[in-house]
Design a protein around this motif. Structure first.
Motif, PDB file in Angstrom:
ATOM      1  N   MET A  39       0.843  -1.169   0.000  1.00  0.00           N
ATOM      2  CA  MET A  39       0.000   0.000   0.000  1.00  0.00           C
ATOM      3  C   MET A  39       0.891   1.237   0.000  1.00  0.00           C
ATOM      4  N   PHE A  40       0.749   2.015  -1.029  1.00  0.00           N
ATOM      5  CA  PHE A  40       1.533   3.229  -1.193  1.00  0.00           C
ATOM      6  C   PHE A  40       0.630   4.443  -0.957  1.00  0.00           C
ATOM      7  N   SER A  41       1.238   5.590  -0.874  1.00  0.00           N
ATOM      8  CA  SER A  41       0.496   6.844  -0.703  1.00  0.00           C
ATOM      9  C   SER A  41       0.718   7.728  -1.917  1.00  0.00           C
ATOM     10  N   GLY A  42       0.179   7.306  -3.064  1.00  0.00           N
ATOM     11  CA  GLY A  42       0.291   8.096  -4.283  1.00  0.00           C
ATOM     12  C   GLY A  42       1.442   7.736  -5.198  1.00  0.00           C
ATOM     13  N   LYS A  43       2.264   6.769  -4.843  1.00  0.00           N
ATOM     14  CA  LYS A  43       3.440   6.413  -5.651  1.00  0.00           C
ATOM     15  C   LYS A  43       3.398   4.967  -6.151  1.00  0.00           C
ATOM     16  N   ALA A  44       2.264   4.291  -6.061  1.00  0.00           N
ATOM     17  CA  ALA A  44       2.200   2.869  -6.419  1.00  0.00           C
ATOM     18  C   ALA A  44       2.616   2.616  -7.868  1.00  0.00           C
ATOM     19  N   GLU A  45       2.086   3.382  -8.796  1.00  0.00           N
ATOM     20  CA  GLU A  45       2.410   3.146 -10.207  1.00  0.00           C
ATOM     21  C   GLU A  45       3.876   3.448 -10.493  1.00  0.00           C
ATOM     22  N   GLU A  46       4.399   4.515  -9.907  1.00  0.00           N
ATOM     23  CA  GLU A  46       5.812   4.852 -10.069  1.00  0.00           C
ATOM     24  C   GLU A  46       6.696   3.731  -9.520  1.00  0.00           C
ATOM     25  N   ALA A  47       6.376   3.247  -8.320  1.00  0.00           N
ATOM     26  CA  ALA A  47       7.163   2.169  -7.708  1.00  0.00           C
ATOM     27  C   ALA A  47       7.089   0.901  -8.546  1.00  0.00           C
ATOM     28  N   MET A  48       5.886   0.542  -8.967  1.00  0.00           N
ATOM     29  CA  MET A  48       5.695  -0.666  -9.768  1.00  0.00           C
ATOM     30  C   MET A  48       6.533  -0.600 -11.045  1.00  0.00           C
ATOM     31  N   ASN A  49       6.497   0.517 -11.739  1.00  0.00           N
ATOM     32  CA  ASN A  49       7.273   0.663 -12.976  1.00  0.00           C
ATOM     33  C   ASN A  49       8.780   0.638 -12.704  1.00  0.00           C
ATOM     34  N   PHE A  50       9.203   1.190 -11.578  1.00  0.00           N
ATOM     35  CA  PHE A  50      10.612   1.139 -11.184  1.00  0.00           C
ATOM     36  C   PHE A  50      11.041  -0.306 -10.972  1.00  0.00           C
ATOM     37  N   TYR A  51      10.253  -1.077 -10.223  1.00  0.00           N
ATOM     38  CA  TYR A  51      10.600  -2.477  -9.957  1.00  0.00           C
ATOM     39  C   TYR A  51      10.652  -3.289 -11.248  1.00  0.00           C
ATOM     40  N   ILE A  52       9.718  -3.059 -12.140  1.00  0.00           N
ATOM     41  CA  ILE A  52       9.691  -3.783 -13.414  1.00  0.00           C
ATOM     42  C   ILE A  52      10.947  -3.485 -14.227  1.00  0.00           C
ATOM     43  N   SER A  53      11.466  -2.256 -14.109  1.00  0.00           N
ATOM     44  CA  SER A  53      12.673  -1.891 -14.867  1.00  0.00           C
ATOM     45  C   SER A  53      13.918  -2.608 -14.340  1.00  0.00           C
ATOM     46  N   LEU A  54      13.870  -3.116 -13.104  1.00  0.00           N
ATOM     47  CA  LEU A  54      15.044  -3.747 -12.488  1.00  0.00           C
ATOM     48  C   LEU A  54      15.201  -5.223 -12.806  1.00  0.00           C
ATOM     49  N   PHE A  55      14.086  -5.907 -13.029  1.00  0.00           N
ATOM     50  CA  PHE A  55      14.113  -7.360 -13.128  1.00  0.00           C
ATOM     51  C   PHE A  55      13.584  -7.831 -14.476  1.00  0.00           C
ATOM     52  N   GLY A  56      14.232  -8.866 -15.042  1.00  0.00           N
ATOM     53  CA  GLY A  56      13.716  -9.507 -16.247  1.00  0.00           C
ATOM     54  C   GLY A  56      12.444 -10.274 -15.915  1.00  0.00           C
ATOM     55  N   GLN A  57      11.741 -10.719 -16.924  1.00  0.00           N
ATOM     56  CA  GLN A  57      10.492 -11.459 -16.758  1.00  0.00           C
ATOM     57  C   GLN A  57       9.515 -10.682 -15.883  1.00  0.00           C
ATOM     58  N   SER A  58       9.377  -9.388 -16.140  1.00  0.00           N
ATOM     59  CA  SER A  58       8.534  -8.528 -15.321  1.00  0.00           C
ATOM     60  C   SER A  58       7.587  -7.729 -16.196  1.00  0.00           C
ATOM     61  N   GLU A  59       6.368  -7.518 -15.694  1.00  0.00           N
ATOM     62  CA  GLU A  59       5.381  -6.771 -16.460  1.00  0.00           C
ATOM     63  C   GLU A  59       4.227  -6.346 -15.571  1.00  0.00           C
ATOM     64  N   VAL A  60       3.493  -5.322 -16.034  1.00  0.00           N
ATOM     65  CA  VAL A  60       2.232  -4.941 -15.413  1.00  0.00           C
ATOM     66  C   VAL A  60       1.164  -5.845 -16.009  1.00  0.00           C
ATOM     67  N   ASN A  61       0.429  -6.543 -15.164  1.00  0.00           N
ATOM     68  CA  ASN A  61      -0.621  -7.431 -15.639  1.00  0.00           C
ATOM     69  C   ASN A  61      -1.953  -6.711 -15.758  1.00  0.00           C
ATOM     70  N   SER A  62      -2.261  -5.855 -14.791  1.00  0.00           N
ATOM     71  CA  SER A  62      -3.500  -5.072 -14.852  1.00  0.00           C
ATOM     72  C   SER A  62      -3.365  -3.877 -13.921  1.00  0.00           C
ATOM     73  N   ILE A  63      -4.110  -2.828 -14.254  1.00  0.00           N
ATOM     74  CA  ILE A  63      -4.103  -1.637 -13.402  1.00  0.00           C
ATOM     75  C   ILE A  63      -5.442  -0.912 -13.542  1.00  0.00           C
ATOM     76  N   MET A  64      -5.988  -0.517 -12.408  1.00  0.00           N
ATOM     77  CA  MET A  64      -7.203   0.291 -12.346  1.00  0.00           C
ATOM     78  C   MET A  64      -6.866   1.549 -11.555  1.00  0.00           C
ATOM     79  N   HIS A  65      -7.348   2.691 -12.037  1.00  0.00           N
ATOM     80  CA  HIS A  65      -7.040   3.966 -11.386  1.00  0.00           C
ATOM     81  C   HIS A  65      -8.279   4.566 -10.728  1.00  0.00           C
ATOM     82  N   HIS A  66      -8.053   5.344  -9.659  1.00  0.00           N
ATOM     83  CA  HIS A  66      -9.083   6.208  -9.096  1.00  0.00           C
ATOM     84  C   HIS A  66      -9.240   7.385 -10.050  1.00  0.00           C
ATOM     85  N   GLU A  67     -10.285   8.173  -9.873  1.00  0.00           N
ATOM     86  CA  GLU A  67     -10.502   9.342 -10.722  1.00  0.00           C
ATOM     87  C   GLU A  67      -9.340  10.329 -10.682  1.00  0.00           C
TER      88      GLU A  67
END
Length: 118
Positions: free
Chosen positions: A1-29
């Motif tokens: 649980m992040f406070s406004g940085k979840a998507e940024e963190a997720m994309n950062f982690y994906i950039s570090l490791f092979g075999q990594s991807e965003v599977n799904s994402i839903m946003h608040h308004e």
């Protein structure tokens, strides 16, 4: 649980490791993450941005433990995770590892990185 940085963190982690991807994402308004699923090296994770302020955040009481096959890879990932974060244990040999290090990244997530012996 992040406070406004979840998507940024997720994309950062994906950039570090092979075999990594965003599977799904839903946003608040407001654009923050309502719910996201991502994969790091074949392991699925979920994250959200809390819409409620909490008096707590991530702690080193729980860590993501990642094993590496090469010294080059553990050094690279440790360096990137350390940027803007806090080194809890520097990369060094241990009785059971060629190299082991522990870091809390810029988002507060704790990582234990291991290069096994042999």
């Amino acid at each position: 649980m992040f406070s406004g940085k979840a998507e940024e963190a997720m994309n950062f982690y994906i950039s570090l490791f092979g075999q990594s991807e965003v599977n799904s994402i839903m946003h608040h308004e407001d654009g923050t993450v309502m719910h996201a699923v991502f994969t790091l090296r074949g392991q699925s994770f979920m994250c959200i941005d809390s819409i409620v302020e909490h008096a707590f955040t991530f702690t080193p009481a729980i860590s993501l433990f990642v094993s590496f096959k090469t010294e080059e890879e553990i050094n690279r990932v440790f360096e990137r995770l350390s940027e803007g974060g806090q080194i809890l244990m520097p990369l060094a040999p241990s009785p059971v590892s060629e190299k082991f290090g522990w870091v809390a990244d810029q988002y507060g997530v704790s990582w234990q990185l291991n290069l096994a012996k042999g």
